[in-house]
Enzyme design. Structure first.
Site, PDB file in Angstrom:
ATOM      1  N   SER A 415      31.145  39.096  35.745  1.00  0.00           N
ATOM      2  CA  SER A 415      31.316  39.761  36.899  1.00  0.00           C
ATOM      3  C   SER A 415      32.405  40.729  36.507  1.00  0.00           C
ATOM      4  CB  SER A 415      31.795  39.097  38.094  1.00  0.00           C
ATOM      5  OG  SER A 415      31.777  39.912  39.322  1.00  0.00           O
ATOM      6  N   ASP A 467      20.680  41.045  41.248  1.00  0.00           N
ATOM      7  CA  ASP A 467      22.217  40.924  41.218  1.00  0.00           C
ATOM      8  C   ASP A 467      22.582  42.353  41.796  1.00  0.00           C
ATOM      9  OD1 ASP A 467      24.860  40.861  41.168  1.00  0.00           O
ATOM     10  OD2 ASP A 467      24.734  39.765  39.135  1.00  0.00           O
TER      11      ASP A 467
END
Length: 644
Positions: A415, A467
């Site tokens: 991330s 995502d």
């Protein structure tokens, strides 16, 4: 549609948002009315007691008052169901109904207070009647409190400033006055968002870096949200419509051309090798989350495995920086990675700079390369620079290579940590040419185009499904806003139907063709009169918005286009499930993907869960296991190929 204007200010609720809350209140009110009526009819003869006249009057008036309230709420629900998001004409009487509904709260409050006073005055009547009246008083105050809470939620701090321009617009003002007022709106919006972020991050420190992060993040949010005249439910409906539209387009597209090599790296074996590397290094990226993720992934055994070691004292063979007072984070790292205490030289749990990752500002990087336009995400580059100083200036890397010179340097992260890992690898490249980075679910808005191309030689990124983070950038957010405005403008269904059908579609699927959402060609001329057009849903100080182009918007100068790091491996879910399914495991395939495939935010129920590290690890485990099992299958050497 634009938020309703009541009492001279705009509210964060539209006239078509009252269907579901109205039905809920109607359900409660009808049950309550039936209960009180039953109580009165069955026990009115028991009111012949001291104080019984007052209670009899209380019940009769309450029955009548509730009947009026029920009729008013029913009218509100019926009116709220009319029209569409951009056709509020059939709901023009809504403000009058709401004024009437709010006015009815005054006699309700007075009567509930009188009922409480009469019951507390020691009325000597049948206990069933007294208890029933006590229950009605309690219910009255609960509903009143819930209404006050709802008003607080839908209160828009900018409503008093925005209402005049929503209805009239600043076009009637001279340029100087208009400029002053619009600048005032921007300042007020930034101030409101900064206050919201400070409340949300109340536990974060108050140093200079944090204050700068609060300010820049608030400016980004205010820039994105404050130039539209949409309420939250409009955005939810737009996302539901976009998902159906997106699936409809995908199902109608021709199969993509299949090729047998990755972009710039022709060997299929390269994909297998990099998948194996990702599978190995993902454990290190996940380990950075410490004991919370470890226990979440191992709910039955995790606490027992690390609990005994958390408080155990050990001889420190490494340098420990930051919290981890009970050693639990480090113990979970050992269990996740399979390493030993002696394998560590330096451990830091420093995370003060994480808030700066929310900022979308960019800055130039000073690198020892001939590249032009070396620009990166400012907040993430600051975090990477902090780690770089610790590793290089404090001699940590020199110490590590003096102990194990045969090792190679690999940087990993997930991330926003993936973004920091990519930038750290770029910073270390000149001193350590053999450095490699594996970034998992990295943010899209990270590197300039030149740095993106440069990073392909030593960075591999892994992205799962839809995502949203690897697709998240200012440019893509502006494009998403444009698509939301367009799809709700062309929608011919009332909002409550869109939300109901959208929930059903997200949970259970179905054919997107079953949910027509666009007006046909013969009705296109009705989009502005009497319907609201796209321009009507924007305030007049919206920057750089174009209605004529289908391409993603150009970012404002302050937010130049930024790209993800390195080569990208995309794990795609096979089949058309894309929904929550607890009964069967999803199947994935891996392929090399181009950066352009992530230039648009995709809508789906897994757009958030696909970012979770445990979900990514499970998908990676499945893909690697399937590819390993197929190596011995005849003809499989080139069957799992990449898509152009």
């Amino acid at each position: 549609m634009p938020g309703m204007v009541l009492f001279g200010r705009r509210w964060a609720i539209a006239s078509d948002d009252l269907v579901f809350p109205g039905f809920f209140e109607l359900f409660l009110r009808v049950l309550w009315w039936i209960g009180i009526l039953t109580l009165y009819v069955m026990h009115r003869e028991k009111l012949d007691c001291a104080g019984g006249v007052l209670l009899n009057s209380y019940l009769i008036v309450l029955i009548v008052l509730l009947a009026v309230v029920i009729c008013t709420v029913l009218a509100i629900v019926c009116v709220s169901m009319k029209g569409t998001i951009c056709n509020p004409g059939p709901r023009k009487s809504m403000s009058k109904l709401l004024y009437l509904r709010l006015a009815l709260f005054l006699p309700e409050m007075v009567w509930a207070s009188l009922g409480a006073a009469w019951v507390a005055d020691g009325v000597q009547c049948d206990r069933i009647v007294v208890n029933g009246i006590i229950a009605t008083v309690i219910v009255s105050w609960i509903i009143i409190a819930a209404t006050v809470f709802t008003i607080i939620i839908v209160f828009d701090p900018l409503g008093g400033k925005m209402a005049p321009y929503t209805s009239a617009g600043p076009g009637h003002l001279d340029s100087h006055e208009s400029s002053q007022l619009l600048n005032g709106l921007k300042t007020a919006a930034t101030s409101v968002w900064e206050t919201r972020i400070k409340l949300l991050c109340c536990c974060v420190g108050k140093d200079d870096h944090t204050r700068i992060a609060f300010s820049s993040t608030a400016e980004l949010f205010s820039t994105y949200f404050s130039d539209t005249d949409l309420v939250p439910s409009d955005i939810a409906a737009g996302l539901a419509l976009l998902h159906q539209q997106q699936d409809n387009i995908s199902s109608s597209q021709e199969p993509e051309e299949v090729i047998s090599h990755s972009p710039g790296h022709p060997q299929e074996a390269d994909l297998d090798a990099e998948l194996e590397n990702c599978h190995h290094y993902m454990h290190f990226a996940a380990a950075a989350y410490g004991w919370p993720l470890y226990i979440y992934r191992n709910p039955f055994t995790g606490l027992c495995r690390i609990g005994g070691d958390c408080c155990r004292s050990r001889t420190m063979e490494y340098e420990l920086v930051g919290g981890d007072q009970l050693n639990c984070h480090f113990v979970s790292i050992l269990h996740t990675t399979g390493l030993q205490y002696r394998d560590f030289i330096h451990i830091s749990f420093h995370d003060k700079d994480i808030l700066t990752d929310l900022s979308a500002e960019s800055e130039s990087l000073h690198l020892d390369t001939d590249l032009q336009d070396c620009v990166a995400h400012k907040g993430i580059s600051q975090a990477a620079r902090y780690v770089y100083r610790r590793l290089v200036n404090d001699g940590i890397l020199s110490q590590a290579f003096s102990i194990a010179p045969e090792y190679r340097l690999v940087v990993v992260g997930h991330s926003l940590g993936a973004g920091a890992a990519a930038l750290l690898a770029i910073m270390l490249r000149s001193s350590y040419p053999q450095v490699q980075a594996y970034t998992f679910s990295p943010p899209r808005g990270l590197l300039s185009k030149s740095l993106h191309e440069y990073s392909k030689d030593f960075i591999v990124s892994l992205v799962l499904g839809k995502d949203v983070i690897p697709r998240l950038s200012v440019t893509n957010m502006e494009d998403l806003k444009k698509r939301i405005l367009r799809v709700i403008t062309h929608c011919n269904k009332p909002k409550y139907k869109i939300l109901l059908q959208g929930c059903w579609y997200e949970l259970f699927g179905g054919s997107p063709d079953n949910f027509p959402t666009e007006l046909d060609g013969s009705d296109q001329g009705q989009l502005t009169q009497p319907l609201l057009g796209e321009h009507s849903l924007l305030t007049h100080w919206s920057p750089a918005y174009s209605f004529s182009s289908d391409s993603p918007l150009d970012s404002p100068t302050k937010y130049p286009p930024l790209y993800p790091p390195g080569r990208i491996i995309h794990l795609e879910e096979e089949g058309a499930s894309g929904r929550f399914d607890c009964c069967s495991a999803a199947q994935y395939r891996a392929r090399w993907a181009r950066e352009g495939e992530f230039s648009r935010i995709l809508i789906g129920p897994k757009m958030l869960t696909d970012h979770m590290p445990d979900i990514l690890m499970r998908a990676l485990d499945s893909v690697v296991a399937d590819r390993t099992a197929c190596l011995s299958c005849p003809g499989q050497g080139t069957s799992n190929v990449d898509v152009a």
